[in-house]
Design a protein around this motif. Structure first.
Motif, PDB file in Angstrom:
ATOM      1  N   LYS A 140       0.653  -1.341   0.074  1.00 15.24           N
ATOM      2  CA  LYS A 140       0.086   0.132  -0.148  1.00 15.24           C
ATOM      3  C   LYS A 140       0.995   1.217  -0.088  1.00 15.24           C
ATOM      4  N   SER A 141       2.351   1.539   0.442  1.00 13.04           N
ATOM      5  CA  SER A 141       2.880   2.427   0.209  1.00 13.04           C
ATOM      6  C   SER A 141       3.652   2.875  -0.516  1.00 13.04           C
ATOM      7  N   MET A 142       3.741   1.707  -1.729  1.00 14.34           N
ATOM      8  CA  MET A 142       3.974   1.850  -3.335  1.00 14.34           C
ATOM      9  C   MET A 142       3.893   2.936  -3.549  1.00 14.34           C
ATOM     10  N   GLY A 143       4.944   3.566  -3.838  1.00 14.64           N
ATOM     11  CA  GLY A 143       3.838   4.824  -4.835  1.00 14.64           C
ATOM     12  C   GLY A 143       3.884   6.603  -3.814  1.00 14.64           C
ATOM     13  N   THR A 144       3.461   6.384  -2.997  1.00 17.86           N
ATOM     14  CA  THR A 144       3.421   7.201  -2.195  1.00 17.86           C
ATOM     15  C   THR A 144       4.872   7.129  -1.384  1.00 17.86           C
ATOM     16  N   GLU A 145       4.402   8.772  -0.409  1.00 19.83           N
ATOM     17  CA  GLU A 145       5.448   9.074   0.699  1.00 19.83           C
ATOM     18  C   GLU A 145       6.183   8.582   1.607  1.00 19.83           C
ATOM     19  N   PHE A 146       5.074   7.375   1.888  1.00 18.83           N
ATOM     20  CA  PHE A 146       5.399   6.858   3.114  1.00 18.83           C
ATOM     21  C   PHE A 146       6.613   5.398   2.819  1.00 18.83           C
ATOM     22  N   GLU A 147       6.751   4.825   1.087  1.00 24.02           N
ATOM     23  CA  GLU A 147       7.400   3.923   0.833  1.00 24.02           C
ATOM     24  C   GLU A 147       8.967   3.690   1.439  1.00 24.02           C
ATOM     25  N   PRO A 148       8.853   3.198   2.172  1.00 22.94           N
ATOM     26  CA  PRO A 148      10.413   2.444   2.318  1.00 22.94           C
ATOM     27  C   PRO A 148      11.931   2.554   1.537  1.00 22.94           C
ATOM     28  N   LYS A 149      12.702   2.802   1.192  1.00 20.89           N
ATOM     29  CA  LYS A 149      13.482   2.857  -0.321  1.00 20.89           C
ATOM     30  C   LYS A 149      12.653   2.975  -1.730  1.00 20.89           C
ATOM     31  N   ALA A 150      12.285   3.806  -2.123  1.00 26.08           N
ATOM     32  CA  ALA A 150      11.605   3.909  -2.975  1.00 26.08           C
ATOM     33  C   ALA A 150      12.533   4.316  -4.025  1.00 26.08           C
ATOM     34  N   PRO A 151      12.128   3.495  -5.289  1.00 24.93           N
ATOM     35  CA  PRO A 151      13.387   3.978  -6.912  1.00 24.93           C
ATOM     36  C   PRO A 151      13.450   5.094  -6.763  1.00 24.93           C
ATOM     37  N   PRO A 152      14.412   5.330  -7.658  1.00 27.43           N
ATOM     38  CA  PRO A 152      14.462   6.425  -8.347  1.00 27.43           C
ATOM     39  C   PRO A 152      13.923   7.449  -9.090  1.00 27.43           C
ATOM     40  N   PRO A 153      13.296   8.318 -10.170  1.00 22.14           N
ATOM     41  CA  PRO A 153      12.575   8.714 -10.608  1.00 22.14           C
ATOM     42  C   PRO A 153      13.186   8.428 -12.068  1.00 22.14           C
ATOM     43  N   ASN A 154      12.169   8.004 -12.586  1.00 19.89           N
ATOM     44  CA  ASN A 154      12.123   7.279 -14.022  1.00 19.89           C
ATOM     45  C   ASN A 154      13.548   7.830 -15.034  1.00 19.89           C
ATOM     46  N   PRO A 155      13.859   8.286 -15.809  1.00 16.19           N
ATOM     47  CA  PRO A 155      14.771   9.639 -17.120  1.00 16.19           C
ATOM     48  C   PRO A 155      13.914   8.963 -17.719  1.00 16.19           C
ATOM     49  N   VAL A 156      13.021   8.126 -17.957  1.00 11.00           N
ATOM     50  CA  VAL A 156      12.335   8.033 -19.290  1.00 11.00           C
ATOM     51  C   VAL A 156      11.645   9.383 -19.186  1.00 11.00           C
ATOM     52  N   TYR A 157      10.302   8.488 -18.118  1.00 14.97           N
ATOM     53  CA  TYR A 157       9.003   9.370 -18.535  1.00 14.97           C
ATOM     54  C   TYR A 157       9.549  10.290 -17.099  1.00 14.97           C
TER      55      TYR A 157
END
Length: 176
Positions: A140-157
């Protein structure tokens, strides 16, 4: 001359071994907390038809539970199908806004515990409910500010995908 005797013995033993298999008994009703009702389900649900109570994740967005959920996600090899950060692979993306069986805490818990058609194994008999809830919290935290160790932003999109805290317009329905 021994071959007819061996063949006859083998054929006589076949019916005896067939009776040794026993049919598995269903789990008692309510064995796993946090399941969705049939009226909320979009896809086919495993198990007998029954209305189940709604339950919120007891961990919510607790940072310790989210970190533990991420650890369990990796430890139980969820990333093997869903990708290292849940972006999809052999299994569906856990980061997008389209969910076949719903995005509620209940629906995610049920998908993990009961499994789903076409490849999602049922983990409810192998994992305690506490761990399933923590994995649910992490998903549920994926894609939110709460996500631990979120992936880096996608440089293509550079435009981020729709955020999960914004209500989605529709969910995919009836896809099998």
């Amino acid at each position: 001359m021994k071959s007819p005797v061996i063949l006859t013995s083998f054929l006589l033993a076949l019916p005896l071994t067939g009776g040794a298999q026993q049919e598995a008994e269903p789990a008692p009703a309510g064995a796993l907390p946090g399941e969705i009702s049939q009226s909320e389900a979009i896809g086919t649900q495993p198990g007998p038809d029954r209305t189940l109570p709604k339950t919120q994740n007891p961990y919510g967005m607790d940072s310790n539970a989210l970190a533990e959920g991420r650890r369990l996600f990796v430890w139980y090899n969820c990333y093997g199908c869903h990708g290292g950060r849940g972006g999809g692979g052999m299994g569906p993306s856990l980061r997008d806004a389209t969910w076949l069986y719903g995005f509620s805490d209940q629906a995610i818990f049920n998908s993990i515990a009961d499994g789903r058609r076409y490849g999602m194994p049922a983990w409810g008999t192998k994992l305690p409910a506490e761990q399933i809830w923590k994995i649910t919290a992490y998903i549920k935290s994926m894609g939110t500010e709460f996500e631990p160790k979120a992936p880096p932003p996608n440089p293509v999109y550079p435009e981020p995908p729709p955020r999960r805290d914004i209500p989605r317009q529709q969910e995919r329905k009836g896809a099998d």
